[in-house]
Each structure stands twice: as structure tokens, then as C-alpha cells.
Design a protein around this motif. Structure first.
Motif, PDB file in Angstrom:
ATOM      1  N   HIS C 415      20.929   8.866   0.023  1.00  0.00           N
ATOM      2  CA  HIS C 415      20.610   7.548   0.565  1.00  0.00           C
ATOM      3  C   HIS C 415      19.134   7.471   0.928  1.00  0.00           C
ATOM      4  O   HIS C 415      18.578   8.409   1.483  1.00  0.00           O
ATOM      5  CB  HIS C 415      21.469   7.290   1.801  1.00  0.00           C
ATOM      6  CG  HIS C 415      21.292   5.913   2.367  1.00  0.00           C
ATOM      7  ND1 HIS C 415      21.954   4.817   1.875  1.00  0.00           N
ATOM      8  CD2 HIS C 415      20.500   5.451   3.360  1.00  0.00           C
ATOM      9  CE1 HIS C 415      21.593   3.739   2.552  1.00  0.00           C
ATOM     10  NE2 HIS C 415      20.709   4.092   3.461  1.00  0.00           N
ATOM     11  N   ALA C 416      18.507   6.322   0.581  1.00  0.00           N
ATOM     12  CA  ALA C 416      17.107   6.072   0.936  1.00  0.00           C
ATOM     13  C   ALA C 416      16.138   7.087   0.349  1.00  0.00           C
ATOM     14  O   ALA C 416      15.049   7.263   0.847  1.00  0.00           O
ATOM     15  CB  ALA C 416      16.929   5.995   2.453  1.00  0.00           C
ATOM     16  N   THR C 417      16.554   7.779  -0.723  1.00  0.00           N
ATOM     17  CA  THR C 417      15.593   8.650  -1.397  1.00  0.00           C
ATOM     18  C   THR C 417      15.201   8.028  -2.740  1.00  0.00           C
ATOM     19  O   THR C 417      15.742   7.001  -3.141  1.00  0.00           O
ATOM     20  CB  THR C 417      16.190  10.036  -1.700  1.00  0.00           C
ATOM     21  OG1 THR C 417      17.239   9.865  -2.656  1.00  0.00           O
ATOM     22  CG2 THR C 417      16.738  10.701  -0.448  1.00  0.00           C
ATOM     23  N   TYR C 418      14.271   8.689  -3.420  1.00  0.00           N
ATOM     24  CA  TYR C 418      13.840   8.205  -4.740  1.00  0.00           C
ATOM     25  C   TYR C 418      14.963   8.239  -5.759  1.00  0.00           C
ATOM     26  O   TYR C 418      14.854   7.604  -6.810  1.00  0.00           O
ATOM     27  CB  TYR C 418      12.627   9.018  -5.232  1.00  0.00           C
ATOM     28  CG  TYR C 418      11.330   8.398  -4.813  1.00  0.00           C
ATOM     29  CD1 TYR C 418      10.865   8.531  -3.509  1.00  0.00           C
ATOM     30  CD2 TYR C 418      10.569   7.631  -5.695  1.00  0.00           C
ATOM     31  CE1 TYR C 418       9.690   7.934  -3.103  1.00  0.00           C
ATOM     32  CE2 TYR C 418       9.394   7.025  -5.292  1.00  0.00           C
ATOM     33  CZ  TYR C 418       8.958   7.182  -4.003  1.00  0.00           C
ATOM     34  OH  TYR C 418       7.789   6.573  -3.611  1.00  0.00           O
ATOM     35  N   PHE C 419      16.041   8.966  -5.478  1.00  0.00           N
ATOM     36  CA  PHE C 419      17.184   8.949  -6.393  1.00  0.00           C
ATOM     37  C   PHE C 419      17.716   7.521  -6.530  1.00  0.00           C
ATOM     38  O   PHE C 419      17.985   7.040  -7.633  1.00  0.00           O
ATOM     39  CB  PHE C 419      18.287   9.877  -5.874  1.00  0.00           C
ATOM     40  CG  PHE C 419      19.366  10.174  -6.887  1.00  0.00           C
ATOM     41  CD1 PHE C 419      19.259  11.251  -7.750  1.00  0.00           C
ATOM     42  CD2 PHE C 419      20.489   9.372  -6.973  1.00  0.00           C
ATOM     43  CE1 PHE C 419      20.249  11.526  -8.682  1.00  0.00           C
ATOM     44  CE2 PHE C 419      21.484   9.636  -7.905  1.00  0.00           C
ATOM     45  CZ  PHE C 419      21.361  10.709  -8.764  1.00  0.00           C
ATOM     46  N   VAL C 420      17.840   6.849  -5.387  1.00  0.00           N
ATOM     47  CA  VAL C 420      18.308   5.459  -5.400  1.00  0.00           C
ATOM     48  C   VAL C 420      17.306   4.584  -6.147  1.00  0.00           C
ATOM     49  O   VAL C 420      17.675   3.734  -6.958  1.00  0.00           O
ATOM     50  CB  VAL C 420      18.511   4.957  -3.960  1.00  0.00           C
ATOM     51  CG1 VAL C 420      18.986   3.522  -3.961  1.00  0.00           C
ATOM     52  CG2 VAL C 420      19.468   5.843  -3.212  1.00  0.00           C
ATOM     53  N   VAL C 421      16.018   4.809  -5.867  1.00  0.00           N
ATOM     54  CA  VAL C 421      14.979   4.010  -6.515  1.00  0.00           C
ATOM     55  C   VAL C 421      15.041   4.211  -8.026  1.00  0.00           C
ATOM     56  O   VAL C 421      14.945   3.263  -8.805  1.00  0.00           O
ATOM     57  CB  VAL C 421      13.591   4.389  -5.960  1.00  0.00           C
ATOM     58  CG1 VAL C 421      12.528   3.482  -6.532  1.00  0.00           C
ATOM     59  CG2 VAL C 421      13.589   4.307  -4.442  1.00  0.00           C
ATOM     60  N   GLY C 422      15.233   5.469  -8.445  1.00  0.00           N
ATOM     61  CA  GLY C 422      15.357   5.750  -9.876  1.00  0.00           C
ATOM     62  C   GLY C 422      16.565   5.058 -10.470  1.00  0.00           C
ATOM     63  O   GLY C 422      16.488   4.444 -11.535  1.00  0.00           O
ATOM     64  N   HIS C 423      17.672   5.127  -9.755  1.00  0.00           N
ATOM     65  CA  HIS C 423      18.926   4.527 -10.241  1.00  0.00           C
ATOM     66  C   HIS C 423      18.763   3.036 -10.499  1.00  0.00           C
ATOM     67  O   HIS C 423      19.026   2.548 -11.598  1.00  0.00           O
ATOM     68  CB  HIS C 423      20.045   4.779  -9.225  1.00  0.00           C
ATOM     69  CG  HIS C 423      21.270   3.962  -9.438  1.00  0.00           C
ATOM     70  ND1 HIS C 423      22.131   4.181 -10.492  1.00  0.00           N
ATOM     71  CD2 HIS C 423      21.789   2.913  -8.757  1.00  0.00           C
ATOM     72  CE1 HIS C 423      23.126   3.300 -10.437  1.00  0.00           C
ATOM     73  NE2 HIS C 423      22.937   2.523  -9.396  1.00  0.00           N
ATOM     74  N   PHE C 424      18.280   2.308  -9.494  1.00  0.00           N
ATOM     75  CA  PHE C 424      18.282   0.849  -9.706  1.00  0.00           C
ATOM     76  C   PHE C 424      17.129   0.398 -10.593  1.00  0.00           C
ATOM     77  O   PHE C 424      17.249  -0.612 -11.279  1.00  0.00           O
ATOM     78  CB  PHE C 424      18.383   0.063  -8.391  1.00  0.00           C
ATOM     79  CG  PHE C 424      17.170   0.082  -7.497  1.00  0.00           C
ATOM     80  CD1 PHE C 424      16.010  -0.565  -7.857  1.00  0.00           C
ATOM     81  CD2 PHE C 424      17.221   0.721  -6.272  1.00  0.00           C
ATOM     82  CE1 PHE C 424      14.913  -0.566  -7.024  1.00  0.00           C
ATOM     83  CE2 PHE C 424      16.119   0.720  -5.426  1.00  0.00           C
ATOM     84  CZ  PHE C 424      14.965   0.077  -5.811  1.00  0.00           C
ATOM     85  N   HIS C 425      16.019   1.160 -10.607  1.00  0.00           N
ATOM     86  CA  HIS C 425      14.967   0.772 -11.552  1.00  0.00           C
ATOM     87  C   HIS C 425      15.451   0.934 -12.984  1.00  0.00           C
ATOM     88  O   HIS C 425      15.180   0.112 -13.841  1.00  0.00           O
ATOM     89  CB  HIS C 425      13.706   1.609 -11.334  1.00  0.00           C
ATOM     90  CG  HIS C 425      12.754   0.987 -10.362  1.00  0.00           C
ATOM     91  ND1 HIS C 425      12.705   1.327  -9.046  1.00  0.00           N
ATOM     92  CD2 HIS C 425      11.829   0.004 -10.518  1.00  0.00           C
ATOM     93  CE1 HIS C 425      11.772   0.604  -8.427  1.00  0.00           C
ATOM     94  NE2 HIS C 425      11.229  -0.216  -9.301  1.00  0.00           N
TER      95      HIS C 425
END
Lengths: 267, 226, 596
Positions: C415-425
Motif C-alpha cells: 500500500h502507498a508504495t511505487y508498486f501501486v503507482v506501477g500497477h495503475f500507470h
């Protein structure tokens, strides 16, 4: 062009998988008693997601390679079994896969969130504010003094809004800017926010929990490995968000008691 | 691949009369000849207006559902909720709004008769529409009076969550009623210019009746929750 | 042939003659579609420019960027970005991209232009609402961008605008005063615009279909826009009142979202009892469907593009449509997965986790049908089909990371890491962009009467495909290593070793961004100097290719509406013109049927 595209897809898929397989960048080692199911769940999911990822990308590449070459006039053919195979396949394979993941994941979640802290767990309070964490230990009396938000003052170092002159419970409370806990002792962390939303994240401890203004939340955990770890804020809280961090020291029982005494003396 | 000979399409004919003037050009949309013979006003509701109004009502329902859930959540977690008695004028307003629906139905029938060409029986079909319009205005004025009553008691928008929600709900509803009044005015204008389509009138009435239902719902909600 | 009067009473307006009515306040759905496309194009380059600045700052925190102080003297004194200015750029990047690019381009722009043509109508039923829809959306964009120049700049609260940071006013930080209010006004306007648009889309699909055009004969793109507009109608209708409550908390002193006893700068805030989780619930009830609002039109577009270039229909038309529908329904049941660590009841986390996992089933069906339909196809490689295939690859890559984020136990770590950012981008950013590109290269000839340059298109594709993988794959690794998102610099001990990865990403982002200038050049050059396009350059079957010219005449079909005789995708048949039969061709053929 199609062949180059197919090869590119396969190369990208494999290159993407390598750092994962080699754990080039990976979660920090676990130092908690509750983290093992999380790590296990992570590996399981990684395996299943990784296989799905590689299989679909490679299949896509193969089909692009193969079916962009047909000669003019050649009749189109259909995938044996047609769409029904796909639907049944998706339901059976992916359906059971995700339900299994969900069930095991729910179990891991329940083992963390559906258990009450032990009665002898050590209470520590943490207050998050722009842009610092403050911790409070109840002192020898084992009681936290009440909070008076109107008395909060950064200038006079009264970050919690304690009324030391009138509240006997507050008198021996120890407020610190860093957190220390004894190893192998369950901690009951009582969380509240002073101003806006924040979050408490210690990757090694497998803990992440938001501070919700207006709500008093609590989590409990046991750290097993002596060391110094970083606590960071993960909920966007303003311009200093990136720098809202402090340290968690996991100490032996003796070191912890010494540390607490030193902190009490400096209040 | 199954081999079947393709059947010619089944074409569903819709029952629409042809417009009288062949090529429409914007404003009048070719519905009425210059002479203004009322028999030529469209009798059948074309579907888009009727579908469109249902779609719009769905969106409005969604917005008020969101506000309702906000009220329930906000009330559930708060010790600071203060109850207050709703201004009594609201009940009179409710009657006014319900009455306006009745008058609108009357006028809708009259306009239908009028469109049917039996003009001798109805002197002025717009009369009941004017009554509806006035009742609608009276309702909005009544809501304003309710606000005045509340603020006289010292209950403003920001005084308490209960008063906040009262103002938000009534204002949102009143805005939608004003929109409906605009629609009614448009209907009257078109009727007077002999370019009113039945579908416009039907869609406007449906919207107006929905404002009634919505208001009764809100009144019950506010009675129970505030 | 057919009775034209059947539809003549709706939306039958004559072509306007004045410049203003023709090009600015036009009622023509085609002009409005192009206006939306233009808005999205403007917005995407603004958004991309902001991301360049952000990436430069993340790679080299103290970098001097010449001229930056011209943009904001407070935000970049001495041309070095301040932490708050980074957050302001980030918030604006996200808001512009999510609302004004990913919603407007694939849904509002292409939908407006092609939905009425694909159903065989002259126009939408409510052209005035349609015009208002665009201009209100445009006003929303102007209001949003104006916040750069008002007060202490735009809001820094992120596109999710969590309360109470967003609700207490400027005391919480720069941009949290007027910046948030302008943001909320902008989004409320945007919601109104999209509600009006959705109203038109739904009504057009249900009521304006021409003779013979049954629902199942609608092309997949039309189905996708229709389903998206149903989602839009319900999602934007919730976000709009939420924005109004947020504005009231700001300007009227109410306490919908602000709880009691908040202390900021040693001052107790004059609010009481509000619920911060209420905002999160309202926002994500909109926010998750919004993700599907961005991606479902892309799915429809790439299916449509692929079919024409595979020279065969999909394995099952209806299964794809049912899957779109399933995504739409499920998207309302999963929104709580954004709030696993928010302090929401942990039982709800599990309740939200299962639908989130189940949503992978329709997604998998979609991917399998796309892949299975490639089997035995006669695939034509051109820029449009390359982007459509790239979409599938991106959708897979972005989709599998959903397995992780659907599970609350793993979300503790991610949660709230770049993993999420990568996922939705990957899934709603890049995949949706690929849908937009595929649609652009495919439909440009019809919209502007000229062909786009294929060579430039392919260069654009290759740089974008490889570049976006280089940017967004590493995001996942950073996330696994615990790199928190929304940080302007990585001063945390364990994040410092990750800075080289960020520098790699920055370089990749600059190159990939520059490749988009090739696209822009191609677009502008082809618009004026491209080769003239024939009516049906791709030998495609749906009604937009039956229009008598490219671009279509004012009333789309030149005075007589088409009559539809066939399912939308009759490829791989022996028709009189080749291996395809147009939807409105009366010739009898051996029909291509679904297998299951």
C-alpha cells in the motif's frame, strides 16, 4: 515487423522477471512474529502472477509471430474449442486460483487483525502530526494522562497537550521522538493523529496502518530481532511528507529499561 | 464455423407520423407548418426524450443516494449531532408541491385534448400550466421561508451537522425544482408558439412528479434523521 | 430503400454557416468529438510536461531547471523545485491525466465522434446538452489550470484529496486553501459535463439505432462506450455532491469531513465531529469505477481495431460484451480495496477483497478471447494494430499486479508504495493510452480525411512500447523494496540506494515523452499534408466506413440513413468486395457466427 515485435515482447517479459527471481529488489527481512504468513502469501501470489504473466505474454508473442504471416487468400481458422473453452478455462483456472489466494490471504489477514492484544502487552502511544511522530510511554504508574488539544504547543515542547500540573497520571508520562521496544515483547500501539491523515509503516515489521483523524486506532505486534529500523509516513500529509520519519529501536529487555530511564530523566 | 444462410433483418417499424414539412431546419425542427395548424403537432412521444428523462432521473437519484449515505455515516460516528424540529412551513410546502403535480396532470390532459384537435372544449390549455408554475414558485419561496425560520432560531449552515445537511438537502432539491420550473416555462413558450411536442411535455411532467417523490422522501428522511 | 422520416424528427438540424456555430459552439457530435480530442491532446501534453519536471526532480533533487521560476517564483526559487511544488505538480499531473485525458479521449472524444455513426444516427438526441457537456468540461479544465496562478498555487493533496488535509484550509499547507476549492469546483464541473455526455450516449445507443441495428449488432466499441456511460452516470453523480460538501467545509465552515480537536500550528481547528473516512468512501465509490471508465473504452476500441486487422471477428462477440458488463458491475463492489489500511473495519477488508479477486475472471476472459482470436487470424501489422496488440501486453502486465493489491494481507507491504503507482500507470495509464493511440491511427483517416504517416507511427510505437516498459516495470521493484510514493526526495535510509533506479526511470521517461512529440508532429502534419484518405482505407465493415466521404458529411450518411443487414464484423467471408461485407450491404452471404 511482426517477428521483431514477438521477440521484443518475450525479451521484455523475461527481463522483467529476472529481478523478481533474483530478488534484486525485495522486501526487507521480516522481524515480526506475525509476518511469516504475509511473506508466504507474497511468494505464492508472486509465483501465480508470474506464471500468468509469462504464459500470456509468450502466448501473445507466439500468436503474433505465427498468424501475421498468412498468405493472401488463406482461410481464417478458429481456435479449437472456441470461446467456451476460454470462459470455462478462465473460471476454472483463474477462479480457483484467486479464490484460493483470497482464502489463504484472508486467513493471514485474520491472524493479524482479528486477534486481540495479550493482556500483558506493553502499551505505547504514538501521535502523528505534520511532520513528526511522537511516542508516549505511560511511566511507572502504567497510566496515560488525558490529552488537552488546546494545550498543545510546539514552542513549549508540549506536543501531546499534557497538563502535568493538574493531571497526576500525566506527570510520569515519557514522551519521545524515537520509538524503542523490548524484543520479543508484545506491543500494543495506540494511534492517533494530531492534525491530518498520516500512516505508520515499518517494512521490516510488516506493519502499515493509517492514522485517521478523529479515530483512535490500535495495532499490536511483537518484534523479534534487535536492531534499528526506520518508521516512515505513507499517507500524504503535506509538504514535509517525504521527511516524516523516525527510528524504531528493538532492544534487549535490559537495554530497553536503560533507554527508558534515560528518556525519563531528560523530560 | 457454422454455415447458415443469413436471414434478412427483421426491421421493427416505429409508429411515428412523418413530419409535415419535409426538411427540418433548426428552430422549429420542421414540426409545424407556418400556419400553425395544431393538428400537425407531434402526437407520439419519440423515444429519446422519454429515455433521456429516465436516465437523468437515475443520475439525480444516485446523487441524493450519495448524500443520504453521507448523512447516515456522518450521524453514525458523531457525538455532536443536535436534533432540531423541522420548520412547520415545510408541511404546507409539501402540500403546495403535491398540488402542483395535480394541476400539471390536469394541464397535460387538456393539452392532449387540445393536440387532438378538440380545441373548442378547452379555451386555453396553458392556463393550468401557469397554475403549476405558480405553485412551483410558491414552493421555492416556501422553502426560502423555512430557511429564514431556521436562521431566526440561530441555526445556520455551519451551526451543526444536522443543520448543514438540512440546508444541503433542501438547497439541492430546490435547485432541481428551479430546473423543473425552467422546463415548465419552456413548455409554455413552446405551447404558445404551437411547437410543443407531446414528448417534451411528458418528459417535463415526469421530471416534475419525480421532484414530488424526491421531496416526500427527503422530508421523511429529515424527519427521521435530524 | 428506407423511410428516412422515421428518425427525421430527432436531431435533424441543418448545417450551420457561421464560424462560431460551426467550429466553436457547434451542435454537431463530430465537431464536439474533435473538440474533446483537442482538449485531451492539450491536457496530455501539459500532464506529460509536469511529469517530466517531477521525474527530473526525483532523479536529481537539487537540479536547477532553467526557467522554472517563470512557472512559479514561490515553487521554484532559483530554479530549484521546492518539496511542496513537487507535490503540487504531482497532484495536477494526476488530476489532469485521470480526468481530462483518460476520461475525455477514449470515452468522450471517440465516443462522441463515432457512437452516433456506428449506431447509424445523424446525431445525438440532445445536441445542446452535448455542446454544454464539452464546454462545461472545458471550463473545468480552465478552472483547474488557473489554480497555478491563484494564491499559493494548486493543491498538493494528491488526486484523491483525502480529508482533512484537503478540508481544513491553507493552514495545512500551500495550495490547501484556494487551490483545493478550485480543484473541487473543477471536478464538480467535470462531473456535470460527463453526466450530460453520458445521458446522450445512453439515449443514443438505446433510441437512435437505425433500422436493422439490434443491440447485438452494435460494434464492440459502441458497447464499450455504452457500458462506460452507464458507469459514468452513476460514478460522477456521486463525486459531484462529494465535491460540493468538500467546498462547503472550506468556504462555509461546515464539518462534513473534519473531525474535532485537530491541532495545526498549535491552533485547535474550528471544526467538529466530521468523518474523514466518509470522504474516502465517497471518493472511492467514484474512484474505482473511474478506473474502468478509463479502460473499458480502450478495450472496445482495440477489439474493434484488432478485428479489422485480424480479418476475422472475435471468438465470441457476446462473451466480450458480457465481460465488459461484469467489469462494470463488479467495479462498484470493490472500491474498499483502496482502504485496506485506512482503519476501516478489518472484516470489510475481506469483504472487499473477494470481489476484487473475482474481477480477474472477466479480465482473464477478455485476454483469453483476444489471444484465442489471434489464433488462425490473418493479422495485418500497421501502427493501429501494433498499438492494439501493445494494449493487450500492457493490460496483462498491469493486470497481474492486481493479484497482489487485491489481498489485504499483502497490501500491508505494498500500500502507498511505487508498486501501486506501477500497477495503475500500466493498466489505466499506459494501456488506456495505447487504446487512444490505436483509435487515433485507425480513425484519423475518417475524422480528417487524410492518412497518418505509417513510418512515423511505427517509430512512435516502438519508442513508446519499449519506453513505457522501462519506466513502469521498475516501479514494481521499487515498491517491493518499500519505496513510498508521493515523496519528493528519498532521504529515508533504505530508499537512498534506490535513487539510481529512479534516475534510470527519469531518463526513460524523458525519451518516451520525446517520442510523443513525434506523434504530435505526425498528427499535425498529416492533418494538413497527409495523403487523402479513401472512404474505407482499412476495408472495415462497421457503419463509420459506410459514410459517403471522409470526413463524413454534416448528417453523417448524406441524407439517407443506412439499413443494417449484418452483424458488425463480417470478415473472412466471400463478399463481392473481398473478404468482408459491410454492415449495411444487402448482399446475402454465409455468415460468420460465434462459436459459443
Amino acid at each position: 515487423m511482426a517477428k521483431i515485435f514477438a521477440v521484443t515482447i518475450i525479451v521484455i517479459a523475461i527481463l522483467s522477471a529476472i529481478p523478481i527471481l533474483r530478488h534484486t529488489w525485495w522486501m526487507a527481512p521480516d522481524i515480526s512474529t506475525h509476518g511469516a504468513p504475509i511473506d508466504e502469501q507474497m511468494s505464492e501470489t508472486m509465483a501465480e502472477a508470474g506464471i500468468s504473466f509469462l504464459a500470456s505474454q509468450i502466448l501473445l508473442a507466439i500468436f503474433i509471430w505465427k498468424f501475421s504471416q498468412s498468405k493472401p487468400g488463406e482461410k481464417i481458422r478458429s481456435f479449437p474449442g472456441g470461446a467456451m473453452t476460454m470462459v470455462i478455462g478462465a473460471f476454472l483456472l483463474v477462479g480457483t486460483e484467486v479464490l484460493a489466494l483470497g482464502a489463504f490471504g484472508a486467513k493471514a489477514w485474520a491472524s493479524i487483525y482479528f486477534t486481540a492484544p495479550a493482556p500483558n502487552a506493553m502499551p505505547i502511544q504514538v501521535q502523528a502530526g505534520q511532520f513528526a511522530f511522537y511516542f508516549r510511554y505511560p511511566g511507572p504508574d502504567g497510566k496515560f494522562g488525558p490529552l488537552h488539544p488546546d494545550m498543545i504547543s510546539e514552542a513549549s515542547q508540549n506536543v501531546y497537550g499534557l497538563d502535568i500540573d493538574h493531571d497526576p497520571d500525566a506527570k510520569d508520562d515519557i514522551v519521545t521522538a524515537e520509538m524503542a521496544v523490548p524484543a520479543n515483547r508484545e506491543i500494543h500501539l495506540l494511534m492517533h493523529a494530531k492534525d491530518v491523515g498520516h500512516s505508520f509503516f515499518v517494512p521490516e515489521l510488516r506493519v502499515q496502518q493509517d492514522f485517521v483523524p478523529g479515530l483512535d486506532l490500535s495495532i499490536h505486534f511483537t518484534a523479534t530481532k534487535v536492531g534499528r529500523y526506520e518508521i516512515v509516513c505513507t499517507q500524504l500529509c503535506g509538504l514535509g511528507h517525504y521527511n516524516m520519519r523516525t527510528y524504531l529501536s528493538v532492544l534487549s529487555q535490559q537495554d530497553f529499561e536503560d533507554w527508558l530511564k534515560k528518556q525519563a530523566a531528560s523530560q | 464455423m457454422a454455415t447458415t444462410i443469413h436471414e434478412p433483418p427483421r426491421i421493427e417499424e416505429r409508429r411515428h407520423p412523418s413530419p409535415i414539412s419535409g426538411s427540418g431546419n433548426g428552430s422549429g425542427r420542421g414540426l409545424v407548418p407556418a400556419g400553425g395548424n395544431l393538428r400537425s403537432v407531434q402526437e407520439y412521444a419519440p423515444p429519446p426524450a422519454s429515455t433521456g428523462i429516465w436516465v437523468a432521473l437515475a443520475a439525480i437519484t444516485m446523487s441524493f443516494a450519495a448524500l443520504t449515505s453521507a448523512l447516515v455515516v456522518r450521524k453514525g460516528g458523531a457525538p455532536d449531532w443536535r436534533h432540531f424540529t423541522l420548520p412547520s412551513i415545510l408541511y404546507a410546502n409539501t402540500l403546495v408541491l403535491l398540488a402542483s403535480s395535480v394541476t400539471l396532470e390536469i394541464s397535460r390532459r387538456r393539452v392532449a385534448t387540445f393536440m387532438g384537435g378538440l380545441r373548442s372544449r378547452v379555451a386555453n390549455p396553458a392556463r393550468w400550466l401557469y397554475v403549476t408554475l405558480s405553485l412551483g414558485l410558491l414552493f421555492v419561496a416556501g422553502q426560502y421561508a423555512a430557511w429564514r425560520q431556521l436562521s431566526a432560531q440561530g441555526l445556520y449552515l455551519a451551526t451543526n451537522p444536522s443543520s448543514s445537511f438540512f440546508y444541503v438537502f433542501t438547497a439541492a432539491h430546490a435547485l432541481h425544482v428551479l430546473g423543473g420550473l425552467g422546463g415548465l416555462a419552456r413548455v409554455i413558450r413552446k405551447l404558445n408558439q404551437f411547437v410543443l411536442r407531446r414528448s417534451t411535455l411528458d418528459a417535463t411532467s415526469r421530471y416534475w412528479h419525480f421532484m414530488d417523490v424526491l421531496w416526500v422522501y427527503l422530508l421523511v428522511l429529515l424527519l427521521m434523521k435530524l | 430503400m428506407h423511410d428516412m422520416s422515421a428518425h427525421a424528427h430527432v436531431a435533424h438540424h441543418a448545417p450551420p454557416t457561421s464560424f462560431i456555430r460551426k467550429h466553436i459552439f457547434s451542435l454537431d457530435h463530430k465537431v464536439i468529438g474533435k473538440q474533446y480530442y483537442g482538449l485531451a491532446l492539450l491536457a496530455v501534453f501539459v500532464g506529460m510536461f509536469l511529469s517530466w519536471l517531477m521525474r527530473l526532480h526525483l532523479g536529481w533533487t537539487n537540479l536547477t531547471i532553467p526557467g522554472l521560476h517563470l512557472l512559479s517564483s514561490n515553487g521554484a526559487p532559483g530554479n530549484v523545485m521546492t518539496p511542496e511544488y513537487y507535490l503540487q505538480l504531482m497532484t495536477m499531473h494526476a488530476t489532469i491525466m485521470v480526468f481530462f485525458v483518460l476520461t475525455t479521449a477514449p470515452f468522450a472524444a471517440f465516443g462522441n465522434y463515432f457512437l452516433p455513426i456506428q449506431v447509424g444516427a445523424e446525431d445525438m438526441p440532445f445536441p445542446r446538452f452535448n455542446m454544454m457537456s464539452f464546454w462545461i468540461t472545458f471550463a473545468g479544465f480552465v478552472v483547474l489550470v488557473s489554480s497555478f496562478f491563484v494564491g499559493d498555487g494548486p493543491t498538493l493533496g494528491g488526486w484523491t484529496q483525502y480529508a482533512p488535509l484537503s478540508a481544513v484550509g491553507s493552514v495545512a499547507g500551500p495550495g490547501e486553501g484556494s487551490g483545493v476549492v478550485l480543484w473541487a469546483i473543477s471536478i464538480a464541473l467535470f462531473c456535470v459535463g460527463q453526466l450530460l455526455g453520458s445521458l446522450n450516449f445512453i439515449t443514443t445507443t438505446l433510441d437512435m439505432r437505425t433500422k436493422g441495428m439490434s443491440l447485438w449488432r452494435l460494434p464492440l466499441s459502441t458497447w464499450a462506450w455504452f457500458i462506460t456511460s452507464v458507469m459514468g452516470l452513476t460514478a460522477f453523480a456521486v463525486l459531484m455532491p462529494a465535491c460540493i460538501l468538500l467546498i462547503l467545509d472550506h468556504v462555509a465552515g461546515t464539518s462534513f469531513f473534519v473531525p474535532s480537536n485537530l491541532v495545526i500550528s498549535d491552533q485547535v481547528q474550528p471544526h467538529s465531529g466530521g468523518s474523514t473516512l466518509l470522504w474516502q468512501h465517497l471518493f472511492w465509490f467514484f474512484g474505482h469505477p473511474e478506473v474502468y471508465i478509463a479502460i473499458v473504452p480502450g478495450m472496445g476500441i482495440i477489439s474493434h481495431v484488432l478485428i479489422a486487422n485480424m480479418r476475422r471477428p472475435m471468438l465470441s462477440h457476446r462473451t466480450l460484451i458480457y465481460s465488459f458488463g461484469a467489469l462494470a458491475v463488479l467495479s462498484y463492489m470493490v472500491y474498499g480495496h483502496h482502504m485496506f489500511v485506512s482503519g476501516m473495519n478489518p472484516v470489510s477488508s475481506i469483504a472487499f477483497s473477494f470481489p476484487t479477486l473475482i474481477i480477474t475472471i472477466p479480465s482473464t476472459i477478455l485476454v483469453l478471447i483476444w489471444l484465442g482470436s489471434l489464433y488462425g487470424a490473418r493479422l495485418r501489422i500497421n501502427t493501429a494494430s501494433l498499438f492494439a496488440l501493445g494494449f493487450i501486453s500492457m493490460f496483462i502486465s498491469g493486470g497481474v499486479s492486481g493479484f497482489f493489491l487485491a489481498q489485504p494481507s499483502i497490501d500491508i507491504m505494498l500500500h502507498a508504495t511505487y508498486f501501486v503507482v506501477g500497477h495503475f500507470h500500466m493498466v489505466m495509464g499506459v494501456a488506456a493510452m495505447f487504446g487512444i493511440f490505436a483509435g487515433t491511427y485507425f480513425w484519423f483517416p475518417k475524422m480528417f480525411g487524410r492518412m497518418m504517416n505509417e513510418t512515423l507511427g511505427k517509430v512512435h510505437f516502438w519508442l513508446t512500447f519499449v519506453g513505457t516498459y522501462c519506466i513502469f516495470m521498475p516501479f514494481h521493484y521499487l515498491g517491493l523494496a518499500g519505496n513510498v510514493r508521493r515523496y519528493q526526495a528519498f532521504v529515508v535510509d533504505y530508499m537512498q540506494p534506490l535513487v539510481p533506479v529512479h534516475r534510470f526511470i527519469t531518463v526513460a521517461a524523458l525519451i518516451t515523452g520525446a517520442a510523443q512529440l513525434i506523434f504530435l508532429y505526425n498528427l499535425i502534419h498529416s492533418r494538413f499534408w497527409g495523403e487523402p484518405a479513401p472512404e474505407n482505407p482499412w476495408q472495415a465493415t462497421s457503419l463509420e466506413w459506410s459514410t459517403p466521404s471522409s470526413p463524413p458529411p454534416f448528417d453523417n450518411f448524406g441524407g439517407k440513413l443506412p439499413v443494417v443487414y449484418h452483424d458488425p464484423y463480417q470478415y473472412g467471408v466471400e463478399g463481392s468486395t473481398g473478404d468482408y461485407v459491410m454492415q449495411d450491404s444487402p448482399e446475402q452471404i454465409e455468415t460468420v457466427r460465434d462459436e459459443g
